[in-house]
Design a protein around this motif. Sequence first.
Motif, PDB file in Angstrom:
ATOM      1  N   ALA A  46       0.862  -1.032   0.166  1.00 44.83           N
ATOM      2  CA  ALA A  46      -0.153  -0.188  -0.114  1.00 44.83           C
ATOM      3  C   ALA A  46       0.824   1.221   0.090  1.00 44.83           C
ATOM      4  CB  ALA A  46      -0.854   0.112   1.472  1.00 44.83           C
ATOM      5  N   LEU A  47       1.951   1.175   0.846  1.00 42.26           N
ATOM      6  CA  LEU A  47       2.798   2.543   0.955  1.00 42.26           C
ATOM      7  C   LEU A  47       3.451   2.856  -0.500  1.00 42.26           C
ATOM      8  CD1 LEU A  47       4.344   1.792   4.379  1.00 42.26           C
ATOM      9  CD2 LEU A  47       2.846   3.564   4.022  1.00 42.26           C
ATOM     10  N   LEU A  48       4.148   1.538  -1.059  1.00 39.79           N
ATOM     11  CA  LEU A  48       4.672   1.709  -2.136  1.00 39.79           C
ATOM     12  C   LEU A  48       3.776   2.374  -3.362  1.00 39.79           C
ATOM     13  CD1 LEU A  48       7.340   1.132  -3.856  1.00 39.79           C
ATOM     14  CD2 LEU A  48       6.476  -1.345  -4.396  1.00 39.79           C
ATOM     15  N   CYS A  55      -5.996  11.487  -5.300  1.00 38.74           N
ATOM     16  CA  CYS A  55      -5.759  11.502  -3.564  1.00 38.74           C
ATOM     17  C   CYS A  55      -6.810  10.792  -2.822  1.00 38.74           C
ATOM     18  CB  CYS A  55      -5.690  12.834  -3.246  1.00 38.74           C
ATOM     19  SG  CYS A  55      -4.191  14.018  -3.664  1.00 38.74           S
ATOM     20  N   TYR A  56      -8.178  10.982  -3.437  1.00 38.89           N
ATOM     21  CA  TYR A  56      -9.099  10.232  -2.633  1.00 38.89           C
ATOM     22  C   TYR A  56      -9.278   8.874  -2.924  1.00 38.89           C
ATOM     23  CZ  TYR A  56     -11.492  14.797  -1.495  1.00 38.89           C
ATOM     24  OH  TYR A  56     -11.820  16.111  -0.757  1.00 38.89           O
ATOM     25  N   SER A  57      -8.854   8.400  -4.286  1.00 37.70           N
ATOM     26  CA  SER A  57      -8.626   7.129  -4.395  1.00 37.70           C
ATOM     27  C   SER A  57      -7.467   6.484  -3.279  1.00 37.70           C
ATOM     28  CB  SER A  57      -8.399   6.711  -5.772  1.00 37.70           C
ATOM     29  OG  SER A  57      -9.466   7.320  -6.827  1.00 37.70           O
ATOM     30  N   VAL A  58      -6.349   7.038  -3.531  1.00 32.21           N
ATOM     31  CA  VAL A  58      -5.396   6.685  -2.820  1.00 32.21           C
ATOM     32  C   VAL A  58      -5.772   6.710  -1.215  1.00 32.21           C
ATOM     33  CG1 VAL A  58      -2.845   6.856  -1.902  1.00 32.21           C
ATOM     34  CG2 VAL A  58      -3.717   7.098  -4.257  1.00 32.21           C
ATOM     35  N   SER A  59      -6.400   7.491  -0.789  1.00 36.39           N
ATOM     36  CA  SER A  59      -6.838   7.714   0.648  1.00 36.39           C
ATOM     37  C   SER A  59      -7.533   6.602   1.016  1.00 36.39           C
ATOM     38  CB  SER A  59      -7.484   8.885   0.910  1.00 36.39           C
ATOM     39  OG  SER A  59      -7.771   9.183   2.321  1.00 36.39           O
ATOM     40  N   MET A 118       5.121  14.108   0.921  1.00 36.10           N
ATOM     41  CA  MET A 118       4.598  12.909   1.291  1.00 36.10           C
ATOM     42  C   MET A 118       5.245  11.689   0.478  1.00 36.10           C
ATOM     43  SD  MET A 118       0.344  13.971   0.996  1.00 36.10           S
ATOM     44  CE  MET A 118      -0.124  12.041   1.168  1.00 36.10           C
ATOM     45  N   PHE A 119       5.853  12.083  -0.586  1.00 36.45           N
ATOM     46  CA  PHE A 119       6.492  10.893  -1.297  1.00 36.45           C
ATOM     47  C   PHE A 119       7.727  10.513  -0.569  1.00 36.45           C
ATOM     48  CE2 PHE A 119      10.237  10.352  -4.014  1.00 36.45           C
ATOM     49  CZ  PHE A 119       9.871   9.175  -4.275  1.00 36.45           C
ATOM     50  N   LEU A 120       8.444  11.503   0.033  1.00 39.77           N
ATOM     51  CA  LEU A 120       9.881  11.434   0.744  1.00 39.77           C
ATOM     52  C   LEU A 120       9.068  10.701   1.942  1.00 39.77           C
ATOM     53  CD1 LEU A 120      11.587  14.823   0.345  1.00 39.77           C
ATOM     54  CD2 LEU A 120      12.087  12.608  -0.764  1.00 39.77           C
ATOM     55  N   GLY A 121       8.106  11.125   2.621  1.00 38.18           N
ATOM     56  CA  GLY A 121       7.710  10.319   3.725  1.00 38.18           C
ATOM     57  C   GLY A 121       7.232   8.809   3.808  1.00 38.18           C
ATOM     58  N   VAL A 122       6.701   8.509   2.441  1.00 39.03           N
ATOM     59  CA  VAL A 122       6.363   7.067   2.380  1.00 39.03           C
ATOM     60  C   VAL A 122       7.866   6.513   2.156  1.00 39.03           C
ATOM     61  CG1 VAL A 122       5.325   5.481   0.575  1.00 39.03           C
ATOM     62  CG2 VAL A 122       4.151   7.784   1.024  1.00 39.03           C
ATOM     63  N   ILE A 123       8.708   6.786   1.527  1.00 38.61           N
ATOM     64  CA  ILE A 123       9.894   6.105   1.233  1.00 38.61           C
ATOM     65  C   ILE A 123      10.542   5.668   2.887  1.00 38.61           C
ATOM     66  CG2 ILE A 123      12.461   6.146   0.616  1.00 38.61           C
ATOM     67  CD1 ILE A 123      10.120   6.126  -1.565  1.00 38.61           C
ATOM     68  N   GLU A 164      -0.783   8.185   6.333  1.00 31.64           N
ATOM     69  CA  GLU A 164      -0.844   8.488   4.983  1.00 31.64           C
ATOM     70  C   GLU A 164      -2.133   8.615   4.581  1.00 31.64           C
ATOM     71  OE1 GLU A 164       1.671   9.211   3.274  1.00 31.64           O
ATOM     72  OE2 GLU A 164       3.047   8.872   4.994  1.00 31.64           O
ATOM     73  N   GLN A 165      -3.142   8.052   4.926  1.00 37.18           N
ATOM     74  CA  GLN A 165      -4.568   8.078   4.679  1.00 37.18           C
ATOM     75  C   GLN A 165      -5.195   9.348   5.029  1.00 37.18           C
ATOM     76  OE1 GLN A 165      -7.577   7.672   6.992  1.00 37.18           O
ATOM     77  NE2 GLN A 165      -8.778   8.368   5.649  1.00 37.18           N
ATOM     78  N   LYS A 166      -4.756   9.941   6.141  1.00 33.66           N
ATOM     79  CA  LYS A 166      -5.318  11.446   6.484  1.00 33.66           C
ATOM     80  C   LYS A 166      -4.360  12.401   5.868  1.00 33.66           C
ATOM     81  CE  LYS A 166      -6.735  10.547  11.138  1.00 33.66           C
ATOM     82  NZ  LYS A 166      -6.839  10.946  12.817  1.00 33.66           N
ATOM     83  N   ALA A 167      -3.195  12.137   5.647  1.00 32.32           N
ATOM     84  CA  ALA A 167      -2.488  13.263   4.709  1.00 32.32           C
ATOM     85  C   ALA A 167      -3.048  13.136   3.239  1.00 32.32           C
ATOM     86  CB  ALA A 167      -1.009  12.825   5.013  1.00 32.32           C
ATOM     87  N   THR A 168      -3.111  11.924   2.750  1.00 25.77           N
ATOM     88  CA  THR A 168      -3.686  11.978   1.337  1.00 25.77           C
ATOM     89  C   THR A 168      -4.978  12.793   1.258  1.00 25.77           C
ATOM     90  OG1 THR A 168      -2.277  10.064   1.240  1.00 25.77           O
ATOM     91  CG2 THR A 168      -3.812  10.603  -0.644  1.00 25.77           C
ATOM     92  N   PHE A 169      -5.839  12.454   2.085  1.00 24.46           N
ATOM     93  CA  PHE A 169      -7.267  12.978   2.318  1.00 24.46           C
ATOM     94  C   PHE A 169      -7.241  14.541   2.267  1.00 24.46           C
ATOM     95  CE2 PHE A 169     -10.865  14.630   4.428  1.00 24.46           C
ATOM     96  CZ  PHE A 169     -11.978  14.260   3.853  1.00 24.46           C
TER      97      PHE A 169
END
Length: 322
Positions: A16-18, A138-142, A53-58, A162-167
Motif C-alpha cells: 500500500a505504501l509503495l 488523492c481520494y482514491s489512494v486515501s 508525502m512521497f519522501l515520507g512514504v519512502i 498516510e490516509q489522513k495526509a492524502t485526504f
Amino acid sequence: MKKFFFNKKDHKENRALLIGAVANLIMAALAWFTYYLSNSGAILLDGNYSFIMFLGVIVALKIVTVKVRRTKTFPLGQFFYESLYGFIKGLMILGVLIMSLSTAIARIVMYFTGSTDSIPMLIPDPILYYALVCSIICYSVSFFYYQQNRSIGNSSILLKTEQKATFVDGTLSLGIAAGIFFLTTGGAGSKFGFIPYLADSFFVLILVSILIKEPLAIIRESVIELAGGTLQDKEKREAFERAVYLNMPKTFNIEDIFISKNGSKYIVLIYISTDEAVYPRKDIIETKDKITGILSKDHPYLSLDIIPEGKPIQEKRPNENK
C-alpha cells in the motif's frame, strides 16, 4: 543476527505504501508543470506537499523493514519509529497548511493595499484540469489506504497517517478546483475583479480552517504513544478489555487493565488479585497464553503480562513456629 520475515500484514502495509509513493511522485510532477503554466502559488505548495508525502512514504517503507528488529538497546523491537514518523509527518502537514495560510493572507493583503502588480494573474484552465485529476487520485489512494489498514485491524499507524495526509491533499486540490470554477464566472473588470487574483487564496483560508484538525490529531496521538500513554482508540480498547474479562478465571479478580500502543505494537498489562491463599502459577500462565492467542490474531505484535497485585495470605507450613 536473527533473521526476520514479513508477515501478511507487513506485506499489505508495504504494498500500500509503495503504491502511494508512486501516486504522490506523479502528483508532484503534475503540480510543478501546472505551476509553470498557471502562475498559481497554491499549486506550487500542493506539489511540494505531494513531494514531501512521497519522501515520507519512502521513510515509512524503511520503517516497515526495521520495526521488528530486536537489539540490545531495543529488545522489544523498534516500533517507536512508527510513532516518531507519525509525529514528524503531522508536523510536516501542519507546516504545509501554515505555509499555505501565510501565502494566502499575504496575497489578500497585497491586493487590498493596491499592490496587484506583485500578484501574478492566474491562468485557470491548467489549474482546473490538474485539480480535478489530483483530487480523484488523492481520494482514491486515501480510500485504498483506509481499506488496507482496515483489512489488518487498523493496526498500522503508517497507513493511518498516510490516509489522513492524502485526504488533506485531495481536499486541497478539490478546493482549488472549486476556486477556479468561480474564477471562470468572474472577470477582472467586473465586481468580481478580485477573483483572478485571490480565488485560490480564499479557498485556501477555508480549507485550512477545516483541515487543521487532521495534523493536530496525528501529532497528539503520536506524542501519547511515544510517552507510553493509554490507548486512545476507544473501540479497540473495549475489544481488548472484553477479551480479557471473558477469558479470566473466576478465581482471579481484575483490578486494572493498562493498554498502550507504540506504532503497531500493543502492550497489555493485567493487574489481578485473588481470594485464594496463593496465586496458582499454572493458571496465570494458561490464562496469559489463552488471551494472548486470541488478541494476537489481529495484533501480531502484542506483549501481554498478568501481574499479581499484592501478596495473598500464605498458609503456614506444619513445622513453622506458631
